[in-house]
Motif scaffolding. Sequence first.
Motif, PDB file in Angstrom:
ATOM      1  N   ASP A 155     -29.819  13.143  17.074  1.00 54.97           N
ATOM      2  CA  ASP A 155     -29.077  13.055  15.814  1.00 54.97           C
ATOM      3  C   ASP A 155     -28.448  11.679  15.602  1.00 54.97           C
ATOM      4  O   ASP A 155     -28.301  11.225  14.461  1.00 54.97           O
ATOM      5  CB  ASP A 155     -27.985  14.124  15.771  1.00 54.97           C
ATOM      6  N   ASN A 156     -28.080  11.012  16.685  1.00 59.03           N
ATOM      7  CA  ASN A 156     -27.400   9.725  16.549  1.00 59.03           C
ATOM      8  C   ASN A 156     -28.362   8.546  16.454  1.00 59.03           C
ATOM      9  O   ASN A 156     -27.935   7.404  16.310  1.00 59.03           O
ATOM     10  CB  ASN A 156     -26.450   9.507  17.735  1.00 59.03           C
ATOM     11  N   TYR A 171     -36.721   9.424  10.092  1.00 61.89           N
ATOM     12  CA  TYR A 171     -36.912   8.026  10.460  1.00 61.89           C
ATOM     13  C   TYR A 171     -36.103   7.720  11.719  1.00 61.89           C
ATOM     14  O   TYR A 171     -35.067   8.342  11.967  1.00 61.89           O
ATOM     15  CB  TYR A 171     -36.399   7.084   9.368  1.00 61.89           C
ATOM     16  N   VAL A 172     -36.555   6.726  12.479  1.00 62.10           N
ATOM     17  CA  VAL A 172     -35.743   6.181  13.564  1.00 62.10           C
ATOM     18  C   VAL A 172     -34.884   5.067  12.970  1.00 62.10           C
ATOM     19  O   VAL A 172     -35.388   4.208  12.230  1.00 62.10           O
ATOM     20  CB  VAL A 172     -36.613   5.636  14.708  1.00 62.10           C
ATOM     21  N   ARG A 173     -33.605   5.056  13.286  1.00 58.12           N
ATOM     22  CA  ARG A 173     -32.696   4.053  12.724  1.00 58.12           C
ATOM     23  C   ARG A 173     -33.088   2.650  13.177  1.00 58.12           C
ATOM     24  O   ARG A 173     -33.482   2.441  14.328  1.00 58.12           O
ATOM     25  CB  ARG A 173     -31.258   4.346  13.140  1.00 58.12           C
ATOM     26  N   THR A 174     -32.920   1.715  12.272  1.00 57.15           N
ATOM     27  CA  THR A 174     -33.307   0.331  12.533  1.00 57.15           C
ATOM     28  C   THR A 174     -32.659  -0.215  13.796  1.00 57.15           C
ATOM     29  O   THR A 174     -33.317  -0.862  14.626  1.00 57.15           O
ATOM     30  CB  THR A 174     -32.917  -0.555  11.331  1.00 57.15           C
ATOM     31  N   GLU A 175     -31.386   0.051  13.979  1.00 65.37           N
ATOM     32  CA  GLU A 175     -30.660  -0.525  15.111  1.00 65.37           C
ATOM     33  C   GLU A 175     -31.074   0.082  16.457  1.00 65.37           C
ATOM     34  O   GLU A 175     -30.787  -0.477  17.526  1.00 65.37           O
ATOM     35  CB  GLU A 175     -29.142  -0.369  14.928  1.00 65.37           C
TER      36      GLU A 175
END
Length: 275
Positions: A155-156, A171-175
């Motif tokens: 989730d994070n 989506y996978v987060r950019t960071e």
Amino acid sequence: MPHIKRTTPAMSRRLKTAFAAVLVALTGAVAAQPANATDARGAKPTIVLVHGAWADASGWNGVITRLRNDGYRVLAPGNPLRGLASDAAYLKGLLATLDGPIVLVGHSYGGSVVTNAAGDDPDVKALVYVSAIIPDQGESVFDLSTKYAGSKIGDNTITTVPLASGDADVYVRTENFADIFSADLPRSTSALLVATQRPITYGALTEPSGKPAWKTVPSWALIPRDDQVIPLQAQRFMTARAKSHTVEVAGSHVAMISRPGTVTQLIETAARAAN
């Protein structure tokens, strides 16, 4: 009235040659092959490469180049990433258009797709799994990727986008992308991958798998020991259960990009065995 030049047999042959060249440029399916290449009626199987979530077919580019140089016909279709049954049906339809033996290769979620698409196709002679999910009947990607601790997908680290159907794109987060997905690639390459990532639906990740092809089709597998998407222990469990001929390497989840030579070698080993 303008003068219309009559087409001679020689002109017709030139037109056919030019048209064939255009088809090669557009499809890439039939290009100038090295001397050891064989046609669709020959011994070498067609290699079909299926990408996974948060990726596209370009991730196979290094592998495609090597396989083609070694005389193999290669296809790397776009995986819709909309739902396991529908994605497998799409791939199954594509396989039905091919003549001769096939080696089917799946990366990550693509492993689930090839497992479901190959079962009733007698032309599929081998399966190759590259840092992949290898489900049994009734299991989902979510089930297997969370079976053991170690995945950093959670989730994070993801972003969801609601869809009108009631499902959601993931989506996978950019960071987080480079550390989770492609830690052994240059950061500039990871930046391109995250910018072009294709989302997968939440439904596709939780949909139960159907009858597994690996119970009747021989399989090979490559496990990257530093995978942060599918835990190492999960991959060892799945490949052992499938009785896959397995190779372990140092590397991230995208071994086909960071280790294209090793992946190609494993695919060609499967192809030779399939013959």
